[in-house]
Write an enzyme that holds these catalytic residues in place. Structure first.
Site, PDB file in Angstrom:
ATOM      1  N   ASP A   1       0.715  -3.226  16.458  1.00 45.73           N
ATOM      2  CA  ASP A   1       0.938  -1.957  15.752  1.00 45.73           C
ATOM      3  C   ASP A   1       0.146  -1.880  14.455  1.00 45.73           C
ATOM      4  O   ASP A   1       0.312  -0.932  13.684  1.00 45.73           O
ATOM      5  CB  ASP A   1       2.426  -1.710  15.501  1.00 45.73           C
ATOM      6  CG  ASP A   1       3.044  -2.673  14.496  1.00 45.73           C
ATOM      7  OD1 ASP A   1       2.499  -3.781  14.334  1.00 45.73           O
ATOM      8  OD2 ASP A   1       4.062  -2.320  13.885  1.00 45.73           O
TER       9      ASP A   1
ATOM     10  N   ASP B   1      -2.505  -6.912  14.706  1.00 44.15           N
ATOM     11  CA  ASP B   1      -1.502  -7.066  15.759  1.00 44.15           C
ATOM     12  C   ASP B   1      -1.314  -5.734  16.480  1.00 44.15           C
ATOM     13  O   ASP B   1      -2.031  -4.766  16.235  1.00 44.15           O
ATOM     14  CB  ASP B   1      -0.191  -7.614  15.207  1.00 44.15           C
ATOM     15  CG  ASP B   1       0.524  -6.647  14.281  1.00 44.15           C
ATOM     16  OD1 ASP B   1      -0.105  -5.678  13.829  1.00 44.15           O
ATOM     17  OD2 ASP B   1       1.721  -6.858  14.006  1.00 44.15           O
TER      18      ASP B   1
ATOM     19  N   ASP C   1       0.116  -3.336  11.581  1.00 43.79           N
ATOM     20  CA  ASP C   1       0.660  -3.472  10.226  1.00 43.79           C
ATOM     21  C   ASP C   1       0.443  -4.882   9.690  1.00 43.79           C
ATOM     22  O   ASP C   1       0.845  -5.200   8.580  1.00 43.79           O
ATOM     23  CB  ASP C   1       2.142  -3.098  10.176  1.00 43.79           C
ATOM     24  CG  ASP C   1       3.042  -4.076  10.936  1.00 43.79           C
ATOM     25  OD1 ASP C   1       2.515  -4.904  11.716  1.00 43.79           O
ATOM     26  OD2 ASP C   1       4.274  -3.989  10.774  1.00 43.79           O
TER      27      ASP C   1
ATOM     28  N   SER D   1       5.377  -4.561  17.936  1.00 44.81           N
ATOM     29  CA  SER D   1       4.471  -5.292  17.061  1.00 44.81           C
ATOM     30  C   SER D   1       3.645  -6.330  17.823  1.00 44.81           C
ATOM     31  O   SER D   1       2.863  -5.985  18.700  1.00 44.81           O
ATOM     32  CB  SER D   1       5.276  -5.932  15.931  1.00 44.81           C
ATOM     33  OG  SER D   1       4.453  -6.488  14.950  1.00 44.81           O
TER      34      SER D   1
END
Length: 450
Positions: free
Chosen positions: A246, A244, A248, A102
């Site tokens: 990833d 960010d 999400d 992340s």
């Protein structure tokens, strides 16, 4: 045992340091394959990753374990976490796997799982997988040689996700005439996010779209919104979007370069959804970290706020249980359950852009409906994760601050689910006092938990 392996968002740690090692990843693949190898159909797993250098080796290790367990593996390459959730559902796979840490730096990586419906695994399923991984004497029930799985790559995964996100935007609207700055954090969305926005007609200014394996989240993305804010002011954009690693999570910047957090965006979206009759029970789900002003806003507008533990998986669990259509975190995880089963930064951006298009007003005006209470969050690195009640000095310090806040603020202490940190949050009406209280509490926590 599972608490030594899984945190609030899967497995995470420093690469080549337990538990983020190749041998653990191999055993994870085996264990997950065995856990989800049910029935006589062809078992499929979708694996995606972000742009970290270590993603290649973990992808190989997980694939080997899953194939050895009899699962057919479909590899997508770098794609946002929500894209893997979507593809797991749309391809009728038994399991989805994301290799990402992340917002963490490239030295870290992580592994998280989605079930066949695209939801993050509940604690019970993670416990079952962890038990197999951590049992050194576990006897793996391998299939025979004809039952071994195969691995393939899917070339159009990004295109499928772009079509999916565009279909979540009203067909009669376009983004033509809008100037948008998007910062992809040199992460998983570096291709798909700008393309989706451009295909809807926006003029896109790109930041963080040149990953090299080691620059993910480096001075860019949702943890550095000042970068996108500066670009918004420079090019006179209508909005800035900071994702960010990833993708999400989303942090938004208005046309003035002012950063808006997840609470402000949730208030904006909740109001719009209530007006459209798309928010059942006028219910919004958020976490203990959300600002008290959001709770008061929902109450004043005929709605209600339900709080959960910190972590978007817990928000989603509460949304499923209560039938809620909107939930999220102050940190920028936003879940629109009508369209998605997990936080999705690009999808959230499109919902905000929809409101801007429908209202034909600048974002600064739209987002001005929520004025957050001053809030100070300090991350304290700790060596011990003792229950706070075992350290009387911490309890006494918290009680003193709460007394001085007089019911017009909050104190929250919690351990990070993914890092060796204790998060100290104080919220109240007066910024100077809030900062002082938080700093004083952080000193006590650091002293007591070293």
């Amino acid at each position: 045992m599972a608490d030594r392996l899984f945190g609030t968002d899967g497995l995470r740690g420093t690469v080549n340091t337990y538990p983020m090692t190749v041998d653990v990843a191999l055993r994870l693949g085996l264990a997950a394959g065995i856990r989800f190898r049910r029935g006589q159909h062809q078992h499929k797993v979708v694996i995606g990753k972000d742009t970290r250098l270590s993603g290649y080796m973990f992808e190989s290790a997980l694939t080997a374990g899953l194939c050895a367990a009899g699962m057919h593996v479909i590899m997508t390459g770098p794609l946002p976490t929500p894209a893997i959730s979507f593809l797991t559902r749309s391809m009728r796979a038994d399991l989805g796997v994301v290799i990402s840490a992340s917002h963490n730096p490239f030295q870290d990586n992580g592994i998280k799982f989605f079930d066949a419906d695209g939801y993050k695994l509940p604690d019970m399923a993670e416990d079952e997988i962890a038990a197999m991984v951590l049992d050194a004497g576990f006897s793996w029930p391998y299939p025979d040689s004809r039952g071994v799985g195969r691995a393939t790559k899917i070339e159009d995964a990004g295109g499928r996700y772009i079509v999916y996100t565009k279909n979540c935007f009203p067909a009669h609207l376009t983004l033509s005439g809008l100037r948008i700055v998007v910062d992809c954090a040199n992460g998983a969305s570096y291709k798909v996010a700008p393309l989706a926005l451009e295909e809807l007609g926006a003029e896109v200014f790109r930041i963080g779209t040149g990953p090299d394996g080691t620059n993910i989240n480096e001075h860019c993305g949702s943890l550095h919104p000042d970068v996108v804010a500066a670009k918004v002011r420079e090019v006179r954009a209508d909005i800035g979007l900071a994702l960010d690693g990833d993708a999400d999570r989303l942090i938004v910047v208005d046309e003035r370069g002012v950063v808006l957090d997840g609470d402000q965006i949730m208030a904006l979206c909740a109001q719009a959804m209530m007006a459209r009759g798309e928010l059942p029970g006028n219910l919004l789900v958020a976490t203990a970290m959300s600002n008290m002003a959001l709770e008061l806003f929902m109450r004043d507008h005929g709605g209600q706020l339900l709080r959960t533990k910190v972590g978007d998986r817990y928000v989603m669990e509460a949304m499923r249980r209560e039938g809620a259509m909107l939930g999220g975190e102050q940190s920028g995880h936003l879940i629109f359950h009508r369209y998605s089963t997990t936080g999705d930064g690009l999808l959230a951006a499109l919902q905000i852009l929809r409101i801007m298009r429908e209202k034909e007003r600048p974002l600064s005006e739209l987002a001005g409906l929520l004025t957050p209470f001053p809030q100070k969050l300090i991350n304290v690195r700790v060596e011990k994760r003792l229950p706070f009640e075992e350290r009387p000095a911490i309890g006494e310090a918290v009680a003193q601050v709460e007394k001085e806040l007089g019911g017009r603020g909050r104190v929250l202490l919690r351990y990070s689910g993914t890092e060796a940190l204790c998060r100290v949050m104080v919220e109240g009406e007066h910024e100077d006092r809030v900062r002082t209280y938080a700093e004083d509490l952080a000193q006590v926590v650091e002293r007591e938990l070293r």
